[in-house]
Structures are given as C-alpha cells and as structure tokens.
Design an enzyme around this catalytic site. Structure first.
Site, PDB file in Angstrom:
ATOM      1  N   ARG A  55       0.809  -1.217   0.000  1.00 56.53           N
ATOM      2  CA  ARG A  55       0.000   0.000   0.000  1.00 56.53           C
ATOM      3  C   ARG A  55       0.842   1.268   0.000  1.00 56.53           C
ATOM      4  O   ARG A  55       0.533   2.209  -0.725  1.00 56.53           O
ATOM      5  CB  ARG A  55      -0.987   0.004   1.165  1.00 56.53           C
ATOM      6  CG  ARG A  55      -2.070   1.085   1.010  1.00 56.53           C
ATOM      7  CD  ARG A  55      -2.973   1.159   2.227  1.00 56.53           C
ATOM      8  NE  ARG A  55      -2.222   1.563   3.394  1.00 56.53           N
ATOM      9  CZ  ARG A  55      -2.262   0.966   4.575  1.00 56.53           C
ATOM     10  NH1 ARG A  55      -3.031  -0.057   4.784  1.00 56.53           N
ATOM     11  NH2 ARG A  55      -1.526   1.411   5.574  1.00 56.53           N
ATOM     12  N   TYR A 107     -12.178  21.199 -14.600  1.00 56.58           N
ATOM     13  CA  TYR A 107     -12.719  19.844 -14.677  1.00 56.58           C
ATOM     14  C   TYR A 107     -13.926  19.728 -13.748  1.00 56.58           C
ATOM     15  O   TYR A 107     -13.800  19.920 -12.540  1.00 56.58           O
ATOM     16  CB  TYR A 107     -11.625  18.838 -14.322  1.00 56.58           C
ATOM     17  CG  TYR A 107     -12.081  17.411 -14.421  1.00 56.58           C
ATOM     18  CD1 TYR A 107     -12.413  16.862 -15.644  1.00 56.58           C
ATOM     19  CD2 TYR A 107     -12.196  16.633 -13.290  1.00 56.58           C
ATOM     20  CE1 TYR A 107     -12.860  15.551 -15.733  1.00 56.58           C
ATOM     21  CE2 TYR A 107     -12.635  15.326 -13.369  1.00 56.58           C
ATOM     22  CZ  TYR A 107     -12.969  14.788 -14.594  1.00 56.58           C
ATOM     23  OH  TYR A 107     -13.412  13.497 -14.678  1.00 56.58           O
ATOM     24  N   ASP A 180      -3.656  22.015 -12.596  1.00 58.43           N
ATOM     25  CA  ASP A 180      -4.086  20.821 -13.326  1.00 58.43           C
ATOM     26  C   ASP A 180      -3.639  21.027 -14.769  1.00 58.43           C
ATOM     27  O   ASP A 180      -4.199  21.833 -15.505  1.00 58.43           O
ATOM     28  CB  ASP A 180      -5.612  20.675 -13.224  1.00 58.43           C
ATOM     29  CG  ASP A 180      -6.137  19.424 -13.959  1.00 58.43           C
ATOM     30  OD1 ASP A 180      -5.410  18.895 -14.826  1.00 58.43           O
ATOM     31  OD2 ASP A 180      -7.279  19.009 -13.686  1.00 58.43           O
ATOM     32  N   LYS A 205      -5.260  10.371 -19.266  1.00 59.38           N
ATOM     33  CA  LYS A 205      -5.443  11.056 -20.534  1.00 59.38           C
ATOM     34  C   LYS A 205      -4.198  10.875 -21.410  1.00 59.38           C
ATOM     35  O   LYS A 205      -3.747   9.773 -21.598  1.00 59.38           O
ATOM     36  CB  LYS A 205      -5.816  12.517 -20.264  1.00 59.38           C
ATOM     37  CG  LYS A 205      -6.945  12.675 -19.217  1.00 59.38           C
ATOM     38  CD  LYS A 205      -8.274  12.083 -19.672  1.00 59.38           C
ATOM     39  CE  LYS A 205      -9.304  11.951 -18.552  1.00 59.38           C
ATOM     40  NZ  LYS A 205      -9.637  13.187 -17.869  1.00 59.38           N
TER      41      LYS A 205
END
Ligand SMILES: *Cc1c(COP(=O)(O)O)cnc(C)c1O
Length: 383
Positions: A55, A107, A180, A205
């Site tokens: 993790r 976004y 971003d 993306k």
C-alpha cells in the site's frame, strides 16, 4: 540507474527509454512488473530494500513516477489510482478552515467535489475566473488563503490562465499554486518552471494515451512538509496506483512525445478548418489568434497548443447533439487524450452550474488521419 538517466539527454530521449533503466537480474530493457504486496524482513528485522508493504510503495509505480518527475523537471512525483485521487489528496493535505481559491472553469468533477465534499470538511472555497488576474487577486486573502488551484487550458472552453501571474498572486498571499496540467501535458507546458508549486495530471489522458488506464499524478517543486503530508495521505488512504496500471502507463509514456506532437498538429489543423465551417459559430482553441487566451498561451506553452478543442454549433444545442449522433469515425464518449478521437456534448454531462455553453461539442483529437477526421465531422455537421 544507468548512464542515460543523466540529464544531458532530452526529455523525449529519456521518456522513450523509460529513463534507460534495465533489470539488473536479466539485463532486460523493460523492467519487470512488481506485484508483491509484502517483502522479506532482514534477520535483524529491518527492511534494507526500503520496501515493506504494497500500500505505501511499489517499485513499478516508482519507475513511472521517475519518468513523470523527469518530464516536469520535478524532484519527486507521486502516482495515484486516478486523477481525482491525486487532486483531492492536495486539498486533503490542508487544514479545516483554510481558504482555497479555484478556477470556475475547470474539470467539472473536481469543481463538484470542492463545492460539496471539500466544504463539508471545513475548507472555505471561492471560485473565480482565474484567467482574470485582477479577479484572482481580489479573491485571495493574504495569510488565510492556503491554496490556489488552476487548470490551463481549462475544460471545456480551453481558458488560459497565466501561470506565472497566478503564482505571483498566490505567493504574495502566502498560498501555494497547484496547476491541473492534464490538457497541456508536459509536452506543451511545464508549470513548475513558471512558478507553480504542484502540478497535477489525469494520467488517464494523454500521458497514458490509450484509454486503458485510470491514473493520476502529482509532481512537486520541492520536497517539503506539505508534499510529505500528501505522500502520507496516499500511503494511509491506500490511493496508490496498482502495479499493472503503472506498467501500462510506463509503456504509454515511452511514446508520449510522438503522440502529443501529432495530436496537437492535427488539433491545430482542425481548429483552423472548422473556424471557416458554415455550420460552426465558433471554435475554441488556444492556438487560434482570436482565442482570448492566445497571447498568454503563446508565451507559456511550447510545441503548439494541445490536442483539445471545442466547436460551438451555429444552429444551437439540438443541432450539436444531432451532429454528435451522426459521426462514424469520431467516438461519442467522455474522456480525452487517447489515440482515438472523441466527441462529446459537454453541457449534458456537466449539469447545472456548468459554464459550458449548450451548443458546445468538445473534441479530443487522436491519431487518425486528419482528412478522415475533418470529413467525418463535416458530414455530421452538415446533416
Ligand atoms: C480526466 C480529468 C481529471 C480527472 O482524472 P481521472 O483520472 O478521471 O480521475 C482531472 N482533470 C482533468 C483536466 C481531466 O481531464
């Protein structure tokens, strides 16, 4: 680490060879995928390899992080299970009561999260038109604002925010600037070089580029206490990317420059051609001189203006939806940055409160033949 990882080679060269790392055991040019969730302790109970459990950390994830950090000229990068997991970790690293300023045009899912979840946890939010630096300056509260979040070019209008200007305003108020940069990608913009403190990517993306991985990345200008808090959030909340996804992302990153270059060329070509189309009222693309953000984009972007554009259909919303229904080559789907070109009527996905005009079709340009892409959308618009 091999010799090719030294910075005398270009980003393109380093990415193509995934930093030139080879597997020490086999000399393979592609590193193995490390899937183990647990690691053997030394006889003295230590963990000399540095790996303890799946993790907090993973060697395959680290490989892809090294490429992203190199592309952004950052000392460190962290990969998350999605772009949203990466973005929200930055806000979760703040304290209740902290004031944040974010772009109104951004976004949509992150704007919704900020307006609902972030404020529930005590963050104070102001949304501004961040392309207007005076408005941004008026919104930040010196000493109280801890984070300014911008996106450039911003979904779905491709609004351009002056990163250096926004960084100066944020820093003067004692806040950090996060960008971003998904739609710019490191091929066109390196926000840290313009003064940003953190850069975020939906690696889902163009960084991966094949529409087969959901992933998010953060890269930092410096390894400070705030960055360590973000790393701690990823570790504790289990937001790390999986090793198979990290491997696929790594494979995508090797061809990132060729894809980004071709896709931006095709997008620029289509933007010009649809600007002259009788059924199109307006094309939104920062590469067009008439785009309101063009001058700033020309200054802060390199190698072109990206793979995203939008068209506003002259006959309005119903005609836009009908045109999207008639395409055959373009794929009618959400998301962006993949090798296949996508078209989407955005207003219907973004819902109420969205600044997206109802006549807008968002286009993500892939790698198909530009003539085919133009011809297909031309017939769809012409009915
Ligand atoms: C897709 C996207 C996100 C969110 O990324 P996910 O991987 O879908 O969580 C954030 N910002 C922008 C600009 C995006 O396009």
């Amino acid at each position: 680490m091999s010799d090719t990882a030294k910075p005398r080679f270009s980003r393109r060269s380093l990415a193509a060879q995934a930093m030139g790392h080879v597997d020490p055991a086999t000399r393979a040019v592609v590193m193995p995928i490390h899937v183990a969730t647990t690691y053997i302790r030394d006889p003295d109970n230590a963990y000399s390899s540095g790996f303890v459990y799946g993790r907090p950390d993973n060697a395959t994830v680290r490989e892809a992080e090294a490429v992203i950090a190199m592309l952004e000229d950052a000392p460190q990068a962290l990969l998350f299970g999605s772009g949203m997991a990466a973005a929200t970790a930055v806000f979760q690293a703040l304290d209740p009561g902290d004031h944040i300023v974010a772009s109104r045009v951004m976004y949509w899912a992150l704007r919704n999260w900020l307006m609902t979840e972030a404020v529930r946890w005590g963050l104070k939010l102001d949304l501004v038109d961040a392309d207007d630096l005076d408005a941004l300056k008026a919104a930040v509260r010196p000493g109280e604002t801890k984070l300014v979040w911008i996106e450039t070019p911003a979904n779905p209008l491709w609004t351009i925010v002056d990163i250096a200007g926004a960084a100066a305003i944020a820093h003067a108020a004692g806040a950090r600037l996060a960008v971003d940069s998904t739609c710019a990608s490191p091929f066109h913009t390196r926000p840290l070089a313009h003064g940003a403190d953190i850069v975020m990517h939906a690696a889902t993306k163009v960084l991966n580029g094949h529409s087969d991985v959901v992933a998010g990345a953060l890269a930092t200008a410096r390894d400070d206490a705030f960055w360590q808090r973000i790393a701690g959030i990823r570790r504790q909340q289990g937001a790390i990317l999986g090793p198979f996804e990290a491997y696929l992302l790594m494979r995508g990153l090797r061809t990132f420059h060729v894809r980004a270059e071709r896709q931006a060329m095709a997008a620029a070509d289509l933007a010009l051609r649809f600007s002259a189309h009788p059924r199109v009222a307006r094309v939104l693309y920062p590469g067009l001189p008439q785009h309101p953000g063009h001058d700033i984009a020309a200054r802060q972007m390199e190698n072109g203006f990206g793979y995203m554009l939008s068209v506003q259909v002259a006959a309005g919303e119903a005609a836009a939806v009908a045109a999207a229904a008639r395409v055959r080559l373009w794929k009618r789907a959400t998301s962006l940055g993949g090798v296949e070109s996508l078209i989407e009527h955005r207003a219907s996905i973004e819902g109420p409160g969205s600044p997206c005009p109802p006549d807008l079709l968002r286009l993500s340009v892939g790698l198909e033949d530009v003539e085919d892409l133009f011809g297909d959308l031309d017939q769809a618009l012409s009915g």
